[in-house]
Write a protein that holds these residues in place. Structure first.
Motif, PDB file in Angstrom:
ATOM      1  N   CYS A   1       0.924  -1.473   0.067  1.00  0.00           N
ATOM      2  CA  CYS A   1      -0.052   0.016  -0.201  1.00  0.00           C
ATOM      3  C   CYS A   1       0.692   1.316  -0.089  1.00  0.00           C
ATOM      4  N   GLN A   2       0.318   2.235  -0.246  1.00  0.00           N
ATOM      5  CA  GLN A   2       1.169   3.637  -0.511  1.00  0.00           C
ATOM      6  C   GLN A   2       1.723   3.875   0.793  1.00  0.00           C
ATOM      7  N   GLU A   3       1.230   3.936   2.040  1.00  0.00           N
ATOM      8  CA  GLU A   3       1.693   4.065   3.332  1.00  0.00           C
ATOM      9  C   GLU A   3       2.895   3.335   3.768  1.00  0.00           C
ATOM     10  N   ASP A   4       2.764   1.781   3.307  1.00  0.00           N
ATOM     11  CA  ASP A   4       4.136   0.972   3.500  1.00  0.00           C
ATOM     12  C   ASP A   4       5.242   1.403   2.429  1.00  0.00           C
TER      13      ASP A   4
ATOM     14  N   ALA B   1       6.001   4.199   1.244  1.00  0.00           N
ATOM     15  CA  ALA B   1       6.481   5.613   1.443  1.00  0.00           C
ATOM     16  C   ALA B   1       7.644   5.284   2.759  1.00  0.00           C
ATOM     17  N   ARG B   2       7.487   4.280   3.443  1.00  0.00           N
ATOM     18  CA  ARG B   2       8.409   3.960   4.738  1.00  0.00           C
ATOM     19  C   ARG B   2       9.203   2.935   4.241  1.00  0.00           C
TER      20      ARG B   2
ATOM     21  N   ALA C   1       6.966  -4.511   6.353  1.00  0.00           N
ATOM     22  CA  ALA C   1       5.484  -4.508   6.029  1.00  0.00           C
ATOM     23  C   ALA C   1       4.729  -5.474   6.593  1.00  0.00           C
TER      24      ALA C   1
END
Length: 473
Positions: A415-418, A420-421, A429
């Protein structure tokens, strides 16, 4: 100390302005005086040249001049002068072949005429020159020329330049007086103006003192009294203060990240240490009676020790990358590295579909061990986080002066949140396996090569990691 420094700056600026104006006045005076002197002397030379040319073109002799009735006028105007009168502005005299003055029609030459003849040592050379010369007749300056009559007599013509010199001297004195007045006026105005224009510098001193006391948000305010240079200094100082504040904030963030990193590392190391301590306590208390239990405990202790060793090695590797180590650049065939990584993956997971886009040789200047670490981490992430039957593609290409190395899978993606990190240290993740340092190491190695890492992913669309390196050859 501050007042003395500001006073010194005002004095320096005042002296600089006065010196520049003085140079300008001197230069302007010199140019104007030289131009005036040249113009006046040119007028005198023109009159002398016309008179000489008139005598030369008439082909006169002294006998003809004596026989002419108009000679009386010539004698009265040029050849006679009452004693006691001031030296005339113009003198005309005749010089014979022997060098002495000639007495036309029995008239005795005047003292001025004899002085002119004595001042001209070589009438022949003077007559041969087209331009009049400067001579001195009994202490007075004259411009003189000569012409030769048909019978060999030389006529000397001279015009006084004393009036020119007096005019030039008067102009110089007037310019110096006016220049001195202007310099004094400029000095007073400069002192007053500099004192008023330098007032904004006090605001800069006050702002600097406030920042030194800890107020990093303080800035130098604008002032209506500021000159262009002071305003430029204010803008530059505010820009510098903004950079200082940004650097301080960045340092604070770095310190915070370091504290978080140490905390995460402590947490990651605590888990294997706790497991090892627990099994050792079980063994020490004799609770592992069966051989199978002891074997299982030993395997778990070794696994946790290996995990802790790998974690420590990766932390040390990241620490060396943070210190910007010198890489050992040499010719490396990236195509061969990609093929080797694909073969290693097939050995570990023979059932996984693997395709390689690395035909031929692609040689660049790089650190081979670092790039092998990058490929190993990327392939290891695919092996750990995707099912064994998910296809994987490894490729390398050169385009637009860059080398692009990619590892793409068709797994579940992120996903986009994962996403980004993904490069954060100890980030995993979904809480999956691994130390969470692999992608951080990939980014560190690539940045040490002067490149960057790009990630393209979405849930259900797999993950593509592209390493972009400068094509050093």
């Amino acid at each position: 100390m501050h007042a003395r420094s500001r006073h010194s700056l005002r004095v320096k600026l005042t002296l600089a302005n006065v010196a520049l104006l003085a140079l300008g006045i001197v230069a302007a005076t010199a140019v104007s005086v030289m131009a005036m002197r040249y113009y006046l002397l040119d007028q005198i030379d023109s009159e002398l040249t016309r008179s000489r040319d008139s005598l030369r073109s008439s082909q006169l002799t002294m006998e003809v001049i004596d026989g002419l009735s108009e000679l009386a006028i010539v004698r009265e105007r040029f050849f006679q002068q009452d004693e006691g009168e001031a030296r005339p502005d113009q003198i005309l005299t005749a010089v014979g072949k022997g060098g002495g003055t000639v007495s036309p029609a029995g008239f005795t030459p005047s003292d001025d005429q004899r002085d002119l003849a004595a001042a001209v040592s070589d009438p022949r050379a003077l007559a041969g020159d087209t331009e009049p010369h400067d001579i001195e007749v009994r202490g007075d300056a004259y411009r003189a020329t000569a012409t030769r009559l048909a019978d060999g007599t030389y006529i000397l013509l001279a015009t006084s330049t004393e009036a020119v010199h007096r005019g030039v001297a008067k102009a110089i004195r007037l310019d110096l007086a006016i220049g001195t007045l202007l310099l004094a006026l400029l000095a007073c105005l400069t002192m007053f103006s500099v004192r008023r224009r330098m007032r904004p510098l006090e605001d800069m001193v006050e702002t600097s003192s406030a920042i030194a006391e800890g107020d990093l948000t303080r800035r130098v305010p604008s002032s209506r009294e500021a000159t262009l240079e002071v305003e430029q200094l204010r803008v530059a100082l505010n820009s510098m203060l903004h950079q200082v504040e940004s650097a301080y904030r960045t340092r604070e963030r770095s310190a915070s990240q370091l504290r978080r990193f140490v905390a995460d590392a402590s947490h990651e190391l605590r888990t294997p240490l706790s497991a090892i301590r627990g099994y050792l306590q079980l063994y020490d208390k004799g609770m592992l009676r069966e051989a199978a239990e002891r074997k299982r405990a030993w395997e778990r202790v070794m696994a946790e020790a290996d995990r802790m060793g790998r974690l420590v090695d990766e932390l040390l590797f990241l620490a060396r990358l943070d210190q910007q180590p010198e890489l050992r650049f040499r010719n490396v065939d990236l195509s061969r590295l990609v093929r080797d990584a694909a073969e290693d993956l097939l050995v570990q997971q023979p059932e996984r579909p693997v395709s390689v886009g690395a035909d031929g040789a692609l040689v660049v200047q790089a650190d081979e061990s670092g790039l092998r670490q990058v490929l190993g981490n990327l392939v290891g992430n695919v092996r750990t986080h995707t099912p064994a039957d998910v296809p994987v593609r490894l490729g390398v290409e050169r385009a637009d002066g860059l080398v692009r190395l990619s590892v793409a899978d068709e797994g579940p993606g992120l996903c986009q949140e994962d996403a980004a990190r993904i490069f954060d240290r100890f980030f995993r993740a979904g809480g999956g396996a691994g130390s969470g340092l692999g992608m951080a190491i990939v980014q560190g190695v690539v940045q040490a090569h002067g490149g960057r890492v790009a990630v393209r992913t979405a849930p259900g669309e797999g993950l593509t990691v592209t390493v972009i390196l400068p094509a050093r050859t």
